[in-house]
Scaffold this motif. Structure first.
Motif, PDB file in Angstrom:
ATOM      1  N   GLN A   1      -6.293  11.865  13.335  1.00 34.50           N
ATOM      2  CA  GLN A   1      -5.395  11.026  12.577  1.00 34.50           C
ATOM      3  C   GLN A   1      -6.203   9.984  11.807  1.00 34.50           C
ATOM      4  OE1 GLN A   1      -2.289  11.614  12.314  1.00 34.50           O
ATOM      5  NE2 GLN A   1      -1.367   9.795  11.430  1.00 34.50           N
ATOM      6  N   VAL A   2      -5.971   9.902  10.521  1.00 41.43           N
ATOM      7  CA  VAL A   2      -6.682   8.948   9.671  1.00 41.43           C
ATOM      8  C   VAL A   2      -5.792   7.737   9.464  1.00 41.43           C
ATOM      9  CG1 VAL A   2      -7.716   8.553   7.415  1.00 41.43           C
ATOM     10  CG2 VAL A   2      -7.899  10.819   8.498  1.00 41.43           C
ATOM     11  N   GLN A   3      -6.351   6.560   9.701  1.00 46.87           N
ATOM     12  CA  GLN A   3      -5.605   5.321   9.480  1.00 46.87           C
ATOM     13  C   GLN A   3      -6.146   4.602   8.255  1.00 46.87           C
ATOM     14  OE1 GLN A   3      -5.926   3.311  13.294  1.00 46.87           O
ATOM     15  NE2 GLN A   3      -4.022   4.249  13.984  1.00 46.87           N
ATOM     16  N   LEU A   4      -5.230   4.075   7.461  1.00 52.38           N
ATOM     17  CA  LEU A   4      -5.570   3.370   6.232  1.00 52.38           C
ATOM     18  C   LEU A   4      -4.933   1.983   6.277  1.00 52.38           C
ATOM     19  CD1 LEU A   4      -4.643   6.265   3.750  1.00 52.38           C
ATOM     20  CD2 LEU A   4      -6.876   5.793   4.728  1.00 52.38           C
ATOM     21  N   VAL A   5      -5.703   0.968   5.931  1.00 51.61           N
ATOM     22  CA  VAL A   5      -5.196  -0.400   5.945  1.00 51.61           C
ATOM     23  C   VAL A   5      -5.551  -1.078   4.628  1.00 51.61           C
ATOM     24  CG1 VAL A   5      -5.216  -2.632   7.100  1.00 51.61           C
ATOM     25  CG2 VAL A   5      -5.446  -0.533   8.452  1.00 51.61           C
ATOM     26  N   GLU A   6      -4.517  -1.400   3.848  1.00 54.25           N
ATOM     27  CA  GLU A   6      -4.738  -2.070   2.567  1.00 54.25           C
ATOM     28  C   GLU A   6      -4.815  -3.584   2.747  1.00 54.25           C
ATOM     29  OE1 GLU A   6      -1.630   1.281   1.645  1.00 54.25           O
ATOM     30  OE2 GLU A   6      -1.968  -0.242   3.197  1.00 54.25           O
ATOM     31  N   SER A   7      -5.500  -4.215   1.808  1.00 56.12           N
ATOM     32  CA  SER A   7      -5.560  -5.671   1.748  1.00 56.12           C
ATOM     33  C   SER A   7      -5.859  -6.076   0.313  1.00 56.12           C
ATOM     34  CB  SER A   7      -6.628  -6.216   2.693  1.00 56.12           C
ATOM     35  OG  SER A   7      -7.911  -5.723   2.349  1.00 56.12           O
ATOM     36  N   GLY A   8      -5.684  -7.360   0.029  1.00 58.13           N
ATOM     37  CA  GLY A   8      -6.050  -7.875  -1.284  1.00 58.13           C
ATOM     38  C   GLY A   8      -4.894  -8.143  -2.217  1.00 58.13           C
ATOM     39  N   GLY A   9      -3.686  -7.796  -1.802  1.00 62.08           N
ATOM     40  CA  GLY A   9      -2.544  -8.074  -2.660  1.00 62.08           C
ATOM     41  C   GLY A   9      -2.233  -9.565  -2.711  1.00 62.08           C
ATOM     42  N   GLY A  10      -1.332  -9.918  -3.608  1.00 67.93           N
ATOM     43  CA  GLY A  10      -0.954 -11.325  -3.719  1.00 67.93           C
ATOM     44  C   GLY A  10      -0.227 -11.607  -5.007  1.00 67.93           C
ATOM     45  N   LEU A  11      -0.134 -12.897  -5.333  1.00 70.49           N
ATOM     46  CA  LEU A  11       0.537 -13.352  -6.538  1.00 70.49           C
ATOM     47  C   LEU A  11      -0.508 -13.746  -7.570  1.00 70.49           C
ATOM     48  CD1 LEU A  11       3.083 -14.318  -8.081  1.00 70.49           C
ATOM     49  CD2 LEU A  11       2.811 -16.524  -6.886  1.00 70.49           C
ATOM     50  N   VAL A  12      -0.354 -13.250  -8.793  1.00 71.48           N
ATOM     51  CA  VAL A  12      -1.306 -13.549  -9.856  1.00 71.48           C
ATOM     52  C   VAL A  12      -0.544 -13.691 -11.169  1.00 71.48           C
ATOM     53  CG1 VAL A  12      -1.770 -11.105 -10.330  1.00 71.48           C
ATOM     54  CG2 VAL A  12      -3.506 -12.821 -10.905  1.00 71.48           C
ATOM     55  N   GLN A  13      -1.075 -14.485 -12.077  1.00 68.54           N
ATOM     56  CA  GLN A  13      -0.445 -14.632 -13.388  1.00 68.54           C
ATOM     57  C   GLN A  13      -0.797 -13.455 -14.283  1.00 68.54           C
ATOM     58  OE1 GLN A  13      -1.633 -18.502 -14.891  1.00 68.54           O
ATOM     59  NE2 GLN A  13       0.245 -19.428 -14.102  1.00 68.54           N
ATOM     60  N   ALA A  14       0.067 -13.201 -15.231  1.00 68.15           N
ATOM     61  CA  ALA A  14      -0.186 -12.142 -16.200  1.00 68.15           C
ATOM     62  C   ALA A  14      -1.532 -12.383 -16.885  1.00 68.15           C
ATOM     63  CB  ALA A  14       0.925 -12.094 -17.238  1.00 68.15           C
ATOM     64  N   GLY A  15      -2.293 -11.299 -17.038  1.00 69.55           N
ATOM     65  CA  GLY A  15      -3.633 -11.401 -17.608  1.00 69.55           C
ATOM     66  C   GLY A  15      -4.723 -11.564 -16.574  1.00 69.55           C
ATOM     67  N   SER A  17      -6.550 -10.893 -12.587  1.00 71.07           N
ATOM     68  CA  SER A  17      -7.153  -9.736 -11.914  1.00 71.07           C
ATOM     69  C   SER A  17      -6.965  -9.834 -10.411  1.00 71.07           C
ATOM     70  CB  SER A  17      -8.652  -9.663 -12.215  1.00 71.07           C
ATOM     71  OG  SER A  17      -8.902  -9.497 -13.591  1.00 71.07           O
ATOM     72  N   LEU A  18      -6.955  -8.678  -9.779  1.00 72.67           N
ATOM     73  CA  LEU A  18      -6.947  -8.569  -8.323  1.00 72.67           C
ATOM     74  C   LEU A  18      -7.768  -7.344  -7.945  1.00 72.67           C
ATOM     75  CD1 LEU A  18      -3.246  -9.150  -7.125  1.00 72.67           C
ATOM     76  CD2 LEU A  18      -5.221 -10.610  -6.622  1.00 72.67           C
ATOM     77  N   ARG A  19      -8.353  -7.377  -6.749  1.00 73.49           N
ATOM     78  CA  ARG A  19      -9.020  -6.188  -6.225  1.00 73.49           C
ATOM     79  C   ARG A  19      -8.398  -5.837  -4.882  1.00 73.49           C
ATOM     80  NH1 ARG A  19     -15.246  -4.759  -4.509  1.00 73.49           N
ATOM     81  NH2 ARG A  19     -14.730  -6.075  -2.715  1.00 73.49           N
ATOM     82  N   LEU A  20      -7.844  -4.652  -4.823  1.00 71.70           N
ATOM     83  CA  LEU A  20      -7.284  -4.151  -3.578  1.00 71.70           C
ATOM     84  C   LEU A  20      -8.341  -3.364  -2.817  1.00 71.70           C
ATOM     85  CD1 LEU A  20      -3.800  -2.826  -4.777  1.00 71.70           C
ATOM     86  CD2 LEU A  20      -4.460  -5.143  -4.098  1.00 71.70           C
ATOM     87  N   SER A  21      -8.290  -3.468  -1.499  1.00 73.52           N
ATOM     88  CA  SER A  21      -9.184  -2.706  -0.638  1.00 73.52           C
ATOM     89  C   SER A  21      -8.351  -1.866   0.325  1.00 73.52           C
ATOM     90  CB  SER A  21     -10.086  -3.640   0.169  1.00 73.52           C
ATOM     91  OG  SER A  21     -10.889  -4.428  -0.676  1.00 73.52           O
ATOM     92  N   CYS A  22      -8.913  -0.753   0.729  1.00 69.66           N
ATOM     93  CA  CYS A  22      -8.264   0.126   1.710  1.00 69.66           C
ATOM     94  C   CYS A  22      -9.331   0.563   2.700  1.00 69.66           C
ATOM     95  CB  CYS A  22      -7.642   1.322   1.013  1.00 69.66           C
ATOM     96  SG  CYS A  22      -6.927   2.550   2.132  1.00 69.66           S
ATOM     97  N   ALA A  23      -9.251   0.030   3.905  1.00 68.50           N
ATOM     98  CA  ALA A  23     -10.191   0.399   4.958  1.00 68.50           C
ATOM     99  C   ALA A  23      -9.722   1.696   5.614  1.00 68.50           C
ATOM    100  CB  ALA A  23     -10.274  -0.717   5.993  1.00 68.50           C
ATOM    101  N   VAL A  24     -10.648   2.635   5.740  1.00 66.31           N
ATOM    102  CA  VAL A  24     -10.318   3.980   6.235  1.00 66.31           C
ATOM    103  C   VAL A  24     -10.992   4.212   7.575  1.00 66.31           C
ATOM    104  CG1 VAL A  24     -10.356   6.434   5.675  1.00 66.31           C
ATOM    105  CG2 VAL A  24     -10.247   4.738   3.834  1.00 66.31           C
TER     106      VAL A  24
END
Length: 124
Positions: A1-15, A17-24
């Motif tokens: 079974q492979v587990q995936l955990v995302e992080s890095g989301g949030g609130l940002v203004q138009a224009g 940047s954000l970087r999402l990560s997914c630990a596997v």
């Protein structure tokens, strides 16, 4: 079974940047392909980007030129760099993974493993 955990989301203004990560929990070098999808309440899950084991890349039309998918096999982590964000990018973002044939797949049903999602909100 492979587990995936995302992080890095949030609130940002138009224009912005954000970087999402997914630990596997598995070796990303052994996965045939990995992908990012996003979903807004009441709508179907939308393909964002995918990367194959051999490094092949493919992007959805709405994010092409603004988002970049990448992975670090040493860290077993998938990334999504999101630049020039727009309010219409607001969604829950999911990472997904699959074993099998190394081909580009944009269909969510083809992916066997999913993270729990991370919320991205872009304000105007």
């Amino acid at each position: 079974q492979v587990q995936l955990v995302e992080s890095g989301g949030g609130l940002v203004q138009a224009g912005g940047s954000l970087r999402l990560s997914c630990a596997v929990s598995a070796r990303t070098s052994s996965l045939a392909s990995m992908a990012w999808f996003r979903q807004v309440p009441g709508k179907e899950r939308e393909f964002v980007a995918t990367i194959t084991r051999s490094g092949g890349l493919y992007y959805g039309d709405s994010v092409k030129g603004r988002f970049t998918i990448s992975k670090d096999n040493a860290e077993n982590t998938l990334y999504l760099q999101m630049n020039s964000l727009k309010p219409e990018d607001t969604a829950v973002y999911y990472c997904a993974a699959r074993y099998g044939t190394v081909i580009v797949i944009r269909t969510s049903s083809a992916y066997s493993y999913w993270g729990q999602g991370t919320q991205v909100t872009v304000s105007s």
